[in-house]
Design an enzyme around this catalytic site. Structure first.
Site, PDB file in Angstrom:
ATOM      1  N   LYS A 281     -19.515 -15.533   0.516  1.00 44.90           N
ATOM      2  CA  LYS A 281     -20.964 -15.357   0.668  1.00 44.90           C
ATOM      3  C   LYS A 281     -21.655 -14.676  -0.504  1.00 44.90           C
ATOM      4  O   LYS A 281     -21.196 -13.646  -0.987  1.00 44.90           O
ATOM      5  CB  LYS A 281     -21.237 -14.524   1.920  1.00 44.90           C
ATOM      6  CG  LYS A 281     -20.851 -15.221   3.198  1.00 44.90           C
ATOM      7  CD  LYS A 281     -21.186 -14.330   4.366  1.00 44.90           C
ATOM      8  CE  LYS A 281     -20.873 -15.031   5.684  1.00 44.90           C
ATOM      9  NZ  LYS A 281     -21.130 -14.124   6.807  1.00 44.90           N
TER      10      LYS A 281
ATOM     11  N   ARG B 202       0.825  -1.211   0.000  1.00 42.57           N
ATOM     12  CA  ARG B 202       0.000   0.000   0.000  1.00 42.57           C
ATOM     13  C   ARG B 202       0.859   1.260   0.000  1.00 42.57           C
ATOM     14  O   ARG B 202       0.453   2.286  -0.558  1.00 42.57           O
ATOM     15  CB  ARG B 202      -0.936  -0.002   1.210  1.00 42.57           C
ATOM     16  CG  ARG B 202      -2.074  -0.966   0.999  1.00 42.57           C
ATOM     17  CD  ARG B 202      -3.022  -0.956   2.163  1.00 42.57           C
ATOM     18  NE  ARG B 202      -4.207  -1.738   1.825  1.00 42.57           N
ATOM     19  CZ  ARG B 202      -5.078  -2.173   2.714  1.00 42.57           C
ATOM     20  NH1 ARG B 202      -4.911  -1.906   3.994  1.00 42.57           N
ATOM     21  NH2 ARG B 202      -6.129  -2.863   2.326  1.00 42.57           N
TER      22      ARG B 202
ATOM     23  N   GLY C  33     -10.013  -8.213  -1.086  1.00 40.01           N
ATOM     24  CA  GLY C  33      -8.883  -8.460  -0.184  1.00 40.01           C
ATOM     25  C   GLY C  33      -8.357  -9.880  -0.248  1.00 40.01           C
ATOM     26  O   GLY C  33      -7.153 -10.107  -0.382  1.00 40.01           O
TER      27      GLY C  33
ATOM     28  N   GLY D   6     -13.436  -3.405   0.172  1.00 40.80           N
ATOM     29  CA  GLY D   6     -14.828  -2.953   0.176  1.00 40.80           C
ATOM     30  C   GLY D   6     -15.083  -1.839  -0.830  1.00 40.80           C
ATOM     31  O   GLY D   6     -16.146  -1.789  -1.463  1.00 40.80           O
TER      32      GLY D   6
HETATM   33  P1  ADP Z   1     -12.673 -11.285  -1.279  1.00 36.14           P
HETATM   34  O1  ADP Z   1     -12.021 -10.747  -0.030  1.00 36.14           O
HETATM   35  O2  ADP Z   1     -11.661 -11.633  -2.345  1.00 36.14           O
HETATM   36  O3  ADP Z   1     -13.781 -10.409  -1.770  1.00 36.14           O
HETATM   37  P2  ADP Z   1     -14.378 -13.021   0.310  1.00 36.14           P
HETATM   38  O4  ADP Z   1     -14.028 -12.247   1.519  1.00 36.14           O
HETATM   39  O5  ADP Z   1     -15.777 -12.925  -0.196  1.00 36.14           O
HETATM   40  O6  ADP Z   1     -13.341 -12.698  -0.884  1.00 36.14           O
HETATM   41  O7  ADP Z   1     -14.164 -14.575   0.543  1.00 36.14           O
HETATM   42  C1  ADP Z   1     -12.944 -15.131   0.943  1.00 36.14           C
HETATM   43  C2  ADP Z   1     -13.182 -16.355   1.770  1.00 36.14           C
HETATM   44  O8  ADP Z   1     -13.982 -17.300   1.063  1.00 36.14           O
HETATM   45  C3  ADP Z   1     -11.904 -17.072   2.107  1.00 36.14           C
HETATM   46  O9  ADP Z   1     -11.692 -17.001   3.494  1.00 36.14           O
HETATM   47  C4  ADP Z   1     -12.139 -18.507   1.653  1.00 36.14           C
HETATM   48  O10 ADP Z   1     -11.660 -19.470   2.553  1.00 36.14           O
HETATM   49  C5  ADP Z   1     -13.643 -18.572   1.558  1.00 36.14           C
HETATM   50  N1  ADP Z   1     -14.089 -19.649   0.665  1.00 36.14           N
HETATM   51  C6  ADP Z   1     -13.818 -19.818  -0.633  1.00 36.14           C
HETATM   52  N2  ADP Z   1     -14.357 -20.966  -1.104  1.00 36.14           N
HETATM   53  C7  ADP Z   1     -14.978 -21.554  -0.058  1.00 36.14           C
HETATM   54  C8  ADP Z   1     -15.705 -22.779   0.114  1.00 36.14           C
HETATM   55  N3  ADP Z   1     -15.897 -23.623  -0.898  1.00 36.14           N
HETATM   56  N4  ADP Z   1     -16.191 -23.057   1.343  1.00 36.14           N
HETATM   57  C9  ADP Z   1     -15.984 -22.208   2.358  1.00 36.14           C
HETATM   58  N5  ADP Z   1     -15.314 -21.032   2.267  1.00 36.14           N
HETATM   59  C10 ADP Z   1     -14.814 -20.704   1.080  1.00 36.14           C
HETATM   60 MG    MG Z   2     -12.565 -10.862   2.037  1.00 34.77          MG
END
Ligand code: ADP
Ligand code: MG
Length: 397
Positions: A199, A38, A352, A375
């Site tokens: 999610k 960063r 992230g 975010g």
């Molecule tokens: P980002 O930060 O890239 O936007 P998220 O915060 O939405 O992504 O999601 C990241 C999390 O999703 C990670 O901690 C990962 O372990 C979890 N994850 C990915 N695939 C699965 C799965 N099949 N079951 C449970 N958790 C999952």
């Molecule tokens: Mg995340």
């Protein structure tokens, strides 16, 4: 959103006293900066301003001190790292506002800089208190915001100060806006969106946005489990969101009447025991047994994703495709990143966890643009107005 913002390239900054909001909210490890990405992301703006003779004060938050002074969240490690990177001593003040700042800034020569103390030591920062914003602005002639990662927050140092100073975009802010817009406004096609992560509920507006925009939506990760459950598969012990089944169904239905196809995994890596190196099998979604959980996409799914990616002009990707923190369940994410690396598609990545995953896999260099926002990037893609961007001056008028 594409209303062009006035940036530091559009004004004369020589000799001006500039307050520059940066995102130096870096991870610390025993009083040292563990990852300086960063800090490095802000260097083009810092270097340009200094080379043009600005008198520069950098300001950031660090961690969550919740309006109180906390010794372990002082900006000293950041000043030390920035001094190393710039090969010159960066003086850090003990405060972010008040007479001490005014005096230090008035003593800066053209092309010199200093660093203010953690903005969130004062509760006025997160409350966007106008009197705190006024104090922040007081010693300066111009405000430059380069902290894209905090642009979705209306705080004193991202929004409030703009009431008291002309507000300009830094080079990083400008680049983020341009790059993230390339997949939103008249994108080159085919446009493929890859969505993963945990999610559906976190990303519902992003899913819907890309459903209306992309040609194909490839879904993996925990999010895919929720879609598969909505299609009626029994997912055993897998993570999925029971309260999002209706929403997932609605999205699947919308995709049938839209020109965007939702592609779900046709095979999954499953395990009984989510631990590094634990035994796993690859099964189709109808063969997940009671105690097993789906933790990654399978090879046939990766091959299908690959076909779409290779045909794409632009790929936009948020969220890892499996539980990347627990190898080998980072495999699907790795394979898809490698396919993107080898393809001629322009690739834009945000989020992230996905950014961290690609960094750990040493695949970051193959991506065309990696957003520094978590975010903020998601909100930008949702089409929300980011308050920290809205307050920047527009180019025309
Ligand atoms: P980002 O930060 O890239 O936007 P998220 O915060 O939405 O992504 O999601 C990241 C999390 O999703 C990670 O901690 C990962 O372990 C979890 N994850 C990915 N695939 C699965 C799965 N099949 N079951 C449970 N958790 C999952
Ligand atoms: Mg995340």
């Amino acid at each position: 959103m594409l209303l062009e913002k006035r940036s530091i390239q559009d004004v004369d900054v020589g000799g001006k006293k500039i307050l520059m909001r940066v995102d130096f909210n870096v991870p610390l490890d025993e009083g040292r900066v563990r990852d300086d990405s960063r800090i490095r992301a802000a260097l083009p703006t810092i270097e340009m301003l200094l080379s043009k003779g600005a008198k520069l004060a950098l300001a950031s938050h660090l961690g969550r001190p919740k309006g109180k002074h906390s010794p372990d969240l002082m900006m000293d490690p950041v000043a030390a790292r920035l001094s190393e990177i710039l090969s010159k001593q960066v003086h850090k003040l003990g405060v972010a506002v008040g007479p001490e700042v005014k005096e230090a800034v008035s003593k800066l020569k053209d092309g010199e800089l200093l660093l203010l103390e953690n903005l969130r030591f004062d509760k006025g920062e997160e409350e966007n208190d106008p009197s705190y914003a006024r104090l922040l602005a007081e010693p300066f002639d111009l405000f430059v915001n380069d902290a894209f990662g905090t642009a979705h927050r209306a705080h004193a140092s991202t929004v409030g100060v703009a009431s008291y100073l002309p507000a300009l975009a830094g080079l990083l802010m400008k680049k983020e806006i341009e790059e993230l817009s390339t997949c939103l406004e008249n994108p080159r096609r085919p446009l493929t969106a890859i969505l993963g992560g945990a999610k559906v509920s976190d990303k519902i507006n992003v899913i819907r946005r890309f459903l209306n925009l992309a040609d194909t939506l490839l879904v993996g990760g925990g999010m895919a489990n929720t879609f598969l459950a909505a299609e009626g598969y029994n997912l055993g012990a897998s993570f999925y969101e029971k309260d999002q089944l209706e929403e997932a169904n609605a999205l699947l239905k919308e995709s049938k009447s839209s020109s965007c196809n939702i592609v779900l995994p046709i095979d999954l890596a499953v395990t009984k025991d989510l631990k590094p190196g634990s035994h796993s099998e690859v099964v189709t979604p109808d063969k997940i047994k009671g105690e097993w959980q789906a933790v990654d996409i399978g090879p046939e799914t990766a091959a299908i994703f690959s076909g779409y990616i290779e045909e794409s002009a632009v790929v936009v990707w948020n969220g890892p495709l499996g539980v990347y923190e627990v190898p080998p369940f980072d495999n699907g994410t790795e394979v898809v990143a490698q396919i993107i690396a080898q393809s001629s598609a322009y690739s834009v990545i945000g989020g992230g966890d996905l950014v961290a995953a690609l960094k750990a896999l040493e695949l970051s260099d193959y991506i065309s643009f990696i957003s520094t926002g978590g975010g903020a990037t998601l909100e930008f893609w949702e089409g929300k107005e980011l308050p920290g961007i809205s307050v920047l001056q527009n180019k025309a008028g």
